[in-house]
Design a protein around this motif. Structure first.
Motif, mmCIF file in Angstrom:
data_model
loop_
_atom_site.group_PDB
_atom_site.id
_atom_site.type_symbol
_atom_site.label_atom_id
_atom_site.label_comp_id
_atom_site.label_asym_id
_atom_site.label_seq_id
_atom_site.Cartn_x
_atom_site.Cartn_y
_atom_site.Cartn_z
ATOM 1 N N LYS A 76 0.836 -1.199 0.000
ATOM 2 C CA LYS A 76 0.000 0.000 0.000
ATOM 3 C C LYS A 76 0.875 1.255 0.000
ATOM 4 O O LYS A 76 0.622 2.197 -0.751
ATOM 5 C CB LYS A 76 -0.921 -0.012 1.221
ATOM 6 C CG LYS A 76 -1.879 1.140 1.295
ATOM 7 C CD LYS A 76 -2.777 1.010 2.529
ATOM 8 C CE LYS A 76 -3.701 2.188 2.694
ATOM 9 N NZ LYS A 76 -4.526 2.057 3.908
ATOM 10 N N GLU A 77 1.910 1.257 0.834
ATOM 11 C CA GLU A 77 2.811 2.399 0.890
ATOM 12 C C GLU A 77 3.527 2.605 -0.439
ATOM 13 O O GLU A 77 3.643 3.733 -0.931
ATOM 14 C CB GLU A 77 3.835 2.207 2.011
ATOM 15 C CG GLU A 77 4.803 3.375 2.141
ATOM 16 C CD GLU A 77 5.868 3.143 3.183
ATOM 17 O OE1 GLU A 77 6.021 4.006 4.054
ATOM 18 O OE2 GLU A 77 6.538 2.101 3.113
ATOM 19 N N GLN A 78 3.988 1.524 -1.050
ATOM 20 C CA GLN A 78 4.671 1.632 -2.332
ATOM 21 C C GLN A 78 3.728 2.138 -3.424
ATOM 22 O O GLN A 78 4.120 2.936 -4.274
ATOM 23 C CB GLN A 78 5.276 0.280 -2.725
ATOM 24 C CG GLN A 78 6.478 -0.081 -1.889
ATOM 25 C CD GLN A 78 7.030 -1.459 -2.196
ATOM 26 O OE1 GLN A 78 6.395 -2.258 -2.880
ATOM 27 N NE2 GLN A 78 8.221 -1.740 -1.700
ATOM 28 N N ARG A 82 4.129 5.476 -5.674
ATOM 29 C CA ARG A 82 4.055 5.460 -7.140
ATOM 30 C C ARG A 82 3.016 6.460 -7.647
ATOM 31 O O ARG A 82 3.254 7.192 -8.613
ATOM 32 C CB ARG A 82 3.736 4.056 -7.655
ATOM 33 C CG ARG A 82 4.937 3.113 -7.664
ATOM 34 C CD ARG A 82 4.657 1.854 -8.459
ATOM 35 N NE ARG A 82 3.645 1.013 -7.860
ATOM 36 C CZ ARG A 82 3.877 0.080 -6.949
ATOM 37 N NH1 ARG A 82 5.111 -0.129 -6.525
ATOM 38 N NH2 ARG A 82 2.898 -0.645 -6.453
ATOM 39 N N ASP A 83 1.860 6.497 -6.981
ATOM 40 C CA ASP A 83 0.804 7.439 -7.371
ATOM 41 C C ASP A 83 1.278 8.881 -7.217
ATOM 42 O O ASP A 83 1.039 9.718 -8.093
ATOM 43 C CB ASP A 83 -0.460 7.204 -6.540
ATOM 44 C CG ASP A 83 -1.137 5.876 -6.849
ATOM 45 O OD1 ASP A 83 -0.783 5.244 -7.869
ATOM 46 O OD2 ASP A 83 -2.012 5.468 -6.043
ATOM 47 N N GLU A 90 3.150 14.184 -14.022
ATOM 48 C CA GLU A 90 2.098 14.808 -14.816
ATOM 49 C C GLU A 90 2.101 16.326 -14.647
ATOM 50 O O GLU A 90 1.913 17.070 -15.617
ATOM 51 C CB GLU A 90 0.744 14.215 -14.450
ATOM 52 C CG GLU A 90 0.565 12.781 -14.920
ATOM 53 C CD GLU A 90 -0.674 12.107 -14.358
ATOM 54 O OE1 GLU A 90 -1.461 12.764 -13.636
ATOM 55 O OE2 GLU A 90 -0.856 10.902 -14.638
ATOM 56 N N LYS A 91 2.311 16.811 -13.423
ATOM 57 C CA LYS A 91 2.377 18.255 -13.199
ATOM 58 C C LYS A 91 3.561 18.881 -13.934
ATOM 59 O O LYS A 91 3.441 19.945 -14.545
ATOM 60 C CB LYS A 91 2.482 18.564 -11.703
ATOM 61 C CG LYS A 91 1.195 18.391 -10.949
ATOM 62 C CD LYS A 91 1.390 18.709 -9.478
ATOM 63 C CE LYS A 91 0.113 18.469 -8.683
ATOM 64 N NZ LYS A 91 0.302 18.737 -7.238
#
Length: 99
Positions: A76-78, A82-83, A90-91
């Motif tokens: 979950k942390e990884q 990544r997100d 993207e920014k």
């Protein structure tokens, strides 16, 4: 007869351990170091001994969120990392297209 006594002691210990894990036990203590009524150091020690089921029943489940103890928490942390990285990329791409 010592063998029989040993078996009885082992059964008694197993029963005690089962009861402690089923009910849970809390051991608490404080260590305080003072000089002339000035607290220099305070250490609070709390120890809870219980089964996993009993701990979860009491709302204690920190090991499920600890990335060192839970592969689900680590995954979950990884995924969150990544997100976050994807959003940053993207920014940056959006900024480079504008200029």
């Amino acid at each position: 007869m010592p063998e029989l006594k040993h078996a009885v002691n082992a059964t008694g210990l197993a029963d005690i351990l089962e009861r402690v894990l089923d009910k849970g036990i809390v051991i608490a203590g404080d260590i305080k170091i003072q000089i002339a009524d000035i607290d220099l150091l305070t250490i609070k020690i709390r120890l809870l001994i219980a089964s996993v089921d009993k701990a979860m029943e009491m709302g204690i489940n920190w090991w499920q969120e600890d990335t060192y103890l839970s592969t689900k928490a680590k995954d979950k942390e990884q995924q969150l990392l990544r997100d976050d990285l994807q959003q940053r990329i993207e920014k940056l791409e959006a900024l480079t297209k504008i200029t």
